[in-house]
Design a protein around this motif. Structure first.
Motif, PDB file in Angstrom:
ATOM      1  N   ILE A   1       0.870  -1.379   0.027  1.00 22.55           N
ATOM      2  CA  ILE A   1      -0.013  -0.106  -0.059  1.00 22.55           C
ATOM      3  C   ILE A   1       0.968   1.196  -0.160  1.00 22.55           C
ATOM      4  O   ILE A   1       0.773   2.186  -0.682  1.00 22.55           O
ATOM      5  CB  ILE A   1      -0.901   0.042   1.147  1.00 22.55           C
ATOM      6  N   MET A   2       1.879   1.180   0.898  1.00 22.51           N
ATOM      7  CA  MET A   2       2.944   2.678   1.077  1.00 22.51           C
ATOM      8  C   MET A   2       3.754   2.540  -0.234  1.00 22.51           C
ATOM      9  O   MET A   2       3.640   3.692  -0.911  1.00 22.51           O
ATOM     10  CB  MET A   2       3.843   2.116   2.098  1.00 22.51           C
ATOM     11  N   LYS A   3       3.791   1.224  -0.911  1.00 21.74           N
ATOM     12  CA  LYS A   3       4.907   1.440  -2.093  1.00 21.74           C
ATOM     13  C   LYS A   3       3.881   2.370  -3.377  1.00 21.74           C
ATOM     14  O   LYS A   3       4.586   3.076  -4.185  1.00 21.74           O
ATOM     15  CB  LYS A   3       5.372   0.013  -2.656  1.00 21.74           C
ATOM     16  N   ASP A   4       2.621   1.680  -3.397  1.00 19.47           N
ATOM     17  CA  ASP A   4       1.674   2.022  -4.182  1.00 19.47           C
ATOM     18  C   ASP A   4       1.623   3.460  -4.249  1.00 19.47           C
ATOM     19  O   ASP A   4       1.436   4.278  -5.074  1.00 19.47           O
ATOM     20  CB  ASP A   4       0.402   1.330  -4.205  1.00 19.47           C
ATOM     21  N   LYS A   5       1.460   4.106  -2.880  1.00 18.11           N
ATOM     22  CA  LYS A   5       1.129   5.431  -2.381  1.00 18.11           C
ATOM     23  C   LYS A   5       2.320   6.351  -3.002  1.00 18.11           C
ATOM     24  O   LYS A   5       2.091   7.377  -3.667  1.00 18.11           O
ATOM     25  CB  LYS A   5       0.893   5.606  -1.079  1.00 18.11           C
ATOM     26  N   ILE A   6       3.555   5.891  -2.635  1.00 18.31           N
ATOM     27  CA  ILE A   6       4.516   6.593  -3.007  1.00 18.31           C
ATOM     28  C   ILE A   6       4.973   6.688  -4.707  1.00 18.31           C
ATOM     29  O   ILE A   6       5.486   7.532  -5.138  1.00 18.31           O
ATOM     30  CB  ILE A   6       6.129   6.206  -2.229  1.00 18.31           C
TER      31      ILE A   6
ATOM     32  N   SER B   1       2.687   6.553  -7.034  1.00 17.62           N
ATOM     33  CA  SER B   1       1.815   7.250  -7.687  1.00 17.62           C
ATOM     34  C   SER B   1       2.271   8.610  -8.095  1.00 17.62           C
ATOM     35  O   SER B   1       3.153   9.019  -7.364  1.00 17.62           O
ATOM     36  CB  SER B   1       0.423   7.496  -7.006  1.00 17.62           C
ATOM     37  N   ALA B   2       1.657   9.510  -9.038  1.00 19.90           N
ATOM     38  CA  ALA B   2       2.041  10.843  -9.427  1.00 19.90           C
ATOM     39  C   ALA B   2       2.224  11.768  -8.386  1.00 19.90           C
ATOM     40  O   ALA B   2       2.998  12.321  -7.976  1.00 19.90           O
ATOM     41  CB  ALA B   2       1.272  11.154 -10.634  1.00 19.90           C
ATOM     42  N   GLU B   3       0.860  11.611  -7.573  1.00 23.06           N
ATOM     43  CA  GLU B   3       0.847  12.664  -6.485  1.00 23.06           C
ATOM     44  C   GLU B   3       1.780  12.215  -5.425  1.00 23.06           C
ATOM     45  O   GLU B   3       2.493  13.074  -4.701  1.00 23.06           O
ATOM     46  CB  GLU B   3      -0.740  12.660  -5.895  1.00 23.06           C
ATOM     47  N   GLY B   4       1.898  10.873  -5.042  1.00 23.67           N
ATOM     48  CA  GLY B   4       2.829  10.472  -4.030  1.00 23.67           C
ATOM     49  C   GLY B   4       4.341  10.946  -4.349  1.00 23.67           C
ATOM     50  O   GLY B   4       4.930  11.351  -3.537  1.00 23.67           O
ATOM     51  N   LYS B   5       4.741  10.719  -5.577  1.00 26.61           N
ATOM     52  CA  LYS B   5       6.016  11.324  -5.817  1.00 26.61           C
ATOM     53  C   LYS B   5       6.224  12.831  -5.733  1.00 26.61           C
ATOM     54  O   LYS B   5       7.209  13.174  -5.141  1.00 26.61           O
ATOM     55  CB  LYS B   5       6.132  11.078  -7.396  1.00 26.61           C
TER      56      LYS B   5
END
Length: 150
Positions: free
Chosen positions: A74-79, A81-85
């Motif tokens: 979940i955290m990897k996907d969050k980071i 993502s475009a917004e996460g980056k």
């Protein structure tokens, strides 16, 4: 992960690591407003005049493997993502360096106990960090600017 009550109303996750006799569980609770006004309240709650909303728990061990959240993924996907980056790139340049600098200066843990004392120690550590930044990046030019201003 979500849960609905027998009346079809949403319930909120009040704990994702509750402990029932050594077994970990998710606990969901109904919203008080929904339970008060619910037409099936008599069938759903233990007592007819119960003030607290319905709550249910699901043990980790009894849940199918696919429903267990993989927090790392979940955290990897969050980071990733475009917004996460965008968000985490700001964090790396803003929030992380002070902790690295403090660790470099040997401040890896608090040596005092109690909220007030720890808050005081944290403020001193932050002041020291800021003084080090001023000294490293602008101490000399700052002193010159102050002399010119006087």
């Amino acid at each position: 992960m979500s849960c609905t009550c027998p009346a079809g109303k949403p319930m909120w996750l009040s704990s994702d690591r509750a402990d029932f006799n050594g077994q970990k569980a998710y606990v969901f609770e109904g919203y008080v407003k929904n339970c008060r006004e619910c037409p099936v309240k008599a069938k759903c709650l233990r007592r007819e005049n119960q003030k607290s909303p319905r709550s249910v728990h699901f043990f980790y061990s009894q849940m199918p493997e696919r429903n267990k959240p993989d927090v790392l993924q979940i955290m990897k996907d969050k980071i990733d993502s475009a917004e996460g980056k965008r968000i985490y790139s700001k964090r790396l340049g803003t929030a992380e360096p002070p902790f690295g600098h403090m660790q470099e200066m040997g401040m890896t843990e608090f040596t005092l106990r109690g909220r007030e004392k720890v808050n005081g120690q944290w403020r001193l550590m932050c002041c020291l960090h800021n003084l080090k930044k001023i000294h490293s990046f602008g101490g000399e030019s700052l002193a010159r600017r102050m002399e010119k201003a006087v």
